[in-house]
Design an enzyme around this catalytic site. Structure first.
Site, mmCIF file in Angstrom:
data_model
loop_
_atom_site.group_PDB
_atom_site.id
_atom_site.type_symbol
_atom_site.label_atom_id
_atom_site.label_comp_id
_atom_site.label_asym_id
_atom_site.label_seq_id
_atom_site.Cartn_x
_atom_site.Cartn_y
_atom_site.Cartn_z
ATOM 1 N N CYS A 124 0.823 -1.210 0.000
ATOM 2 C CA CYS A 124 0.000 0.000 0.000
ATOM 3 C C CYS A 124 0.854 1.256 0.000
ATOM 4 O O CYS A 124 1.306 1.715 1.065
ATOM 5 C CB CYS A 124 -0.946 -0.008 1.201
ATOM 6 S SG CYS A 124 -1.993 1.466 1.266
ATOM 7 N N CYS B 156 -0.630 4.207 2.019
ATOM 8 C CA CYS B 156 -0.523 4.148 3.481
ATOM 9 C C CYS B 156 0.924 4.335 3.938
ATOM 10 O O CYS B 156 1.175 5.005 4.924
ATOM 11 C CB CYS B 156 -0.988 2.794 4.027
ATOM 12 S SG CYS B 156 -2.209 1.929 3.064
ATOM 13 N N ASP B 157 1.861 3.715 3.228
ATOM 14 C CA ASP B 157 3.211 3.582 3.790
ATOM 15 C C ASP B 157 4.281 4.491 3.181
ATOM 16 O O ASP B 157 5.376 4.597 3.738
ATOM 17 C CB ASP B 157 3.683 2.120 3.663
ATOM 18 C CG ASP B 157 2.842 1.206 4.544
ATOM 19 O OD1 ASP B 157 2.248 1.723 5.503
ATOM 20 O OD2 ASP B 157 2.771 0.007 4.262
#
Ligand code: NAP
Length: 320
Positions: free
Chosen positions: A134, A137-138
């Site tokens: 992701c 997200c990261d």
């Protein structure tokens, strides 16, 4: 009708499920959305430029708006993983890993897809220690670091472009020299100074100590092997359908996608499906949302007919 029996249970809250919730609620269907998360795969896309009405919007932001809209009109949400879909008495019964059972007259299956694994040594070991699926997200965890993105579709191109603005350098590793993703994204990626295309290449192993510190890659043309020093590996190589909870309930194709007709009806009367989990060549957010709307209207029409009510005019061609 018992209070705990819904008109409709929607499984999954990506663009398809959330749009189904909006449409079902506006038709006053008592609907429950059972889901693990909000937004599904769409929420992981850092920047969406092809959803009409928004020149540019983050996937999380877009799906969060859809959720608020569904909630505003009356959809209820429960955050539980569905493990089985079956029948009990005259209703559909949905069982969750929390040990709960919910019943409904109709179902919409819109639980999307899950990321495909590379299946190389180190991938599982370093999950969340440098290995991620992701970018949205990261990516912020990799500020000024060197990272690799694996894949050649829209997801990999999106991730590489997004990461190039955060990380020091991005290797985009693809097993061919042609990309599946949109030409406009390919052009953008090629223009970025800090993205290096590593083509005709596959990842053989992910290595590290406590966290990832390198990958071993193999060039498929000359079979040469080399090491790339990276601290993050973003795996963006497509998705698979995990249809096991519904395998006994509806017909699937050879890729485990749920087979639907033009009205999003599955092989089982009263069960509908929409979005990436359903059979279809084009996996796009706008298409998932459109199918969600269609599935909700089909569920509404089915319930009206079941009650013996004359089907109201739902579209221009239906005059009965
Ligand atoms: P995808 O289009 O299926 O692309 C997967 C890529 O990974 C392909 O380039 C494939 O290589 C490669 N790949 C697959 N298995 C591999 C393996 N074992 N090892 C190495 N490489 C492997 O998947 P996606 O990029 O996740 O996109 C999925 C769908 O979502 C697409 O329809 C896409 O258009 C859509 N999407 C849309 C947006 C948007 O609209 N903004 C954003 C993201 C995704 P080959 O090309 O050689 O097969």
């Amino acid at each position: 009708m018992k209070e705990n029996i819904y008109d409709l249970i929607i499984i999954g809250a990506g663009p398809a499920g959330l749009t189904a919730g909006i449409y079902a609620s506006r038709r006053k269907l008592n609907n429950l959305i059972l889901t693990k998360d909000i937004g599904g795969q769409a929420a992981t896309v850092p920047k969406i430029e092809n959803y009409p009405g928004f020149e540019e919007i983050g996937g999380f932001e877009l799906t969060d708006q859809m959720k608020k809209q569904a909630e505003k009109f009356g959809s209820q949400f429960k955050y539980e993983e569905v493990i089985k879909v079956g029948k009990a008495n005259n209703f559909f019964e949905v069982e969750t890993s929390a040990g709960n059972k919910y019943q409904a007259q109709t179902l919409i299956l819109s639980f999307g897809v899950t990321p495909r694994n590379l299946d190389v040594p180190g991938e599982k070991e370093f999950l969340n220690k440098g290995v991620t699926y992701c970018a949205n997200c990261d990516a912020p965890l990799y500020k000024d670091k060197i990272v690799a993105v694996v894949g050649g579709g829209n997801s990999a191109l999106d991730a590489a472009e997004y990461l190039s603005k955060i990380a020091q350098k991005v290797y985009l590793i693809h097993r061919r020299d042609e990309f599946r993703g949109e030409e406009i994204l390919v052009e953008k990626v090629k223009k970025m100074d800090n993205i290096e295309l590593v083509l005709h290449t596959v990842v053989q192993e992910i290595k590290g100590d406590k966290f990832v510190n390198k990958i071993i890659v193999k060039n498929l043309q000359d079979e040469s092997i080399k090491e790339l020093a990276v601290e993050g590996v973003f795996i963006e190589i497509g998705h698979i359908v995990n249809a096991s909870p519904v395998r006994q309930a509806v017909e699937l194709d050879e890729k485990q996608q749920i087979i639907i007709d033009d009205y999003c009806r599955t092989s089982e009367l009263g069960i509908f499906a929409a979005g990436d989990v359903a059979f279809g060549e084009y996996k796009q957010i706008i298409i998932a949302a459109g199918e969600g709307a269609k599935a909700a209207l089909s569920a509404y029409k089915y319930l009206q007919q079941k009650k013996g009510k004359k089907t109201p005019v739902l579209d221009w061609s239906n005059k009965t």
